[in-house]
Structures are given as structure tokens and as C-alpha cells.
Write an enzyme that holds these catalytic residues in place. Structure first.
Site, PDB file in Angstrom:
ATOM      1  N   TYR A   1      -1.531  -1.006  10.055  1.00 23.05           N
ATOM      2  CA  TYR A   1      -1.370  -0.900   9.034  1.00 23.05           C
ATOM      3  C   TYR A   1      -0.447  -1.310   7.904  1.00 23.05           C
ATOM      4  CZ  TYR A   1      -3.817  -0.962   4.295  1.00 23.05           C
ATOM      5  OH  TYR A   1      -4.168  -1.801   2.840  1.00 23.05           O
TER       6      TYR A   1
ATOM      7  N   SER B   1       0.853  -1.140  -0.377  1.00 24.22           N
ATOM      8  CA  SER B   1      -0.049   0.087  -0.420  1.00 24.22           C
ATOM      9  C   SER B   1       0.845   1.596   0.036  1.00 24.22           C
ATOM     10  CB  SER B   1      -0.831  -0.340   1.532  1.00 24.22           C
ATOM     11  OG  SER B   1      -1.070   1.396   1.641  1.00 24.22           O
TER      12      SER B   1
END
Length: 244
Positions: free
Chosen positions: A153, A140
Site C-alpha cells: 500500500y 498516505s
């Protein structure tokens, strides 16, 4: 099915970016195994989309972090499709909270799905992908943005980025590429959930392109890594419109 058919396995393939990947790979001539966690109706719809373009699709329900179940799923895929050429792991979760406030039970869930799950799928890919194939994991752009509440995350996605070049070298001699795709803010339920329209618009304006990405744009990069870009190996490819 002929063992010469090109076969792709897509985890998280029933929704969002994973769903777009299944459509794009099917359009490129792949038969596709859709691995999903919960939503059987969405998985069935994904299979229908694969079949519409004349390819074979099947759905398999599994927790990507459950090694024994994933091994069984990959075994079934080999039996039913004749082999595996491309593995795409797009399964993931994204609960957000500041480091000081994050419930450690949530951290454990993040690590289980995003790190252990990616590793388990990569392990099966390393054992089963036919020579000349490809493995695509998902990172990401959050690993570069350093946004508040994204710490846990981003840490899980950093682990994926560390895994990719190691696996690429371990598979040397088999002509198998291993890469990660790192999307920026993309208009999926996973990203939009819990955000106000004002927050979404602010994020879109911060991008040089003035908008969020689309799942189809991410899927096109995955398709390229699957069999076109054979000189890209061991890399994380950032697909974010210039956001970072």
C-alpha cells in the site's frame, strides 16, 4: 448550468474522506461530480448532500483505472457542467499483508486502483481542468510510518507522491496547482475495517493529539488546496496530527 460555475470532480466521492470532500467543496460553492465504483445508494446520498446546500451534484459510476470509461465520464461532466476546475482523486483500496505473504494478485489490484487509477484521473485532469484550477491526489502517511503489512500500500502511495511534482511542472503556465494530501490514521471504514478496538485505541494513543483524524479535517485541507493556497504546488501535504 453556467460555464462560469466552479465545478469539482471527486473520485471515491461516495464514502469516507471522499464523501467529506464532496460536502466541503459544495459548501464552498462548487457544483460537484461524484465518481464512484459500486455503491449507487451512497453516491445518491452524496448528491443529496450537495443539493441541500444549493449546489448541483451528479453521480457517475466508473472504475478509475479504466481509461476509456474515465475519459467518457470526464467528457460527460464537461457537457453537463460546462467545464472542470478542480479534480480530487480519493479513490483507493488498502488490503494489508506482510511482503512475504502478500498474494501477487492483491498487489496487482493495488497497483491498478492506486497507481494506474491515480494516473488515469490525473491524465484527464491535465487535459481538461480549466486554467487557474487545481488537481489534488491522495497519498498516505503510511509512506513515512514504515509499518509492517503496509509495504504494498505504501509503495502505491509513494508512486503518487512521485507523480505530483512532475505533473505540476508539466502544467506550468496555466496557473494550475497539483498537490497530494497524505492523511494519517483517519476514522473511515477503509481504515477501521478488520482492526480490533484495542488496535484502534493503540493507534489513537500513539498520535500526539491522542485520537484519530476525521474525514472532515482532511476535507478542509483539500478545500484549501482547491483554490485558497495558490503558492502550494507540486507538494505532498501531510495531515496527520503530528503522527509522523
Amino acid at each position: 448550468m453556467s460555464s462560469t460555475s466552479r465545478v469539482a470532480v471527486v473520485t471515491g466521492g461516495s464514502r469516507g474522506i471522499g464523501r467529506a470532500v464532496t460536502r466541503r467543496l459544495a459548501a464552498a460553492g462548487y457544483d460537484v461530480a461524484v465518481v464512484h465504483a459500486v455503491n449507487q445508494a451512497e453516491a445518491a446520498a452524496a448528491v443529496k448532500e450537495i443539493e441541500v446546500v444549493g449546489r448541483v451534484g451528479r453521480a457517475y459510476q466508473a472504475d478509475v483505472a479504466d481509461a476509456s470509461v474515465i475519459e467518457q465520464v470526464f467528457g460527460s461532466i464537461e457537457e453537463q457542467f460546462g467545464g472542470t476546475d478542480v479534480v480530487v482523486n480519493s479513490a483507493g483500496i488498502m488490503p494489508l499483508a506482510p511482503v512475504a505473504a502478500l498474494d501477487l494478485a492483491v498487489l496487482d489490484r493495488l497497483l491498478r486502483t492506486n497507481v494506474r487509477g491515480a494516473f488515469v484521473v490525473a491524465q484527464q485532469a491535465a487535459r481538461r481542468v480549466r486554467d487557474g484550477g487545481a488537481v489534488v491526489l491522495f497519498s498516505s502517511t503510511a509512506t513515512r510510518l514504515h509499518l509492517p503489512a503496509y509495504g504494498a500500500y505504501a509503495a502505491t502511495k509513494g508512486a503518487v507522491e512521485a507523480l505530483v511534482p512532475v505533473l505540476a511542472k508539466e502544467l506550468a503556465g496555466r496557473n494550475i496547482t497539483v498537490n497530494a494530501v497524505a492523511p494519517g490514521p483517519t476514522a473511515t471504514d477503509l481504515f477501521l475495517d478488520g482492526k480490533s478496538q484495542e488496535a484502534i485505541d493503540q493507534i489513537a494513543r500513539a498520535n500526539p493529539m491522542g485520537r484519530l483524524g476525521t474525514p472532515e479535517e482532511i476535507a478542509e485541507v483539500v478545500r484549501t488546496l482547491a483554490d485558497r493556497a495558490r503558492w502550494i504546488n507540486g507538494q505532498t501535504v501531510f495531515v496527520n496530527g503530528g503522527f509522523a
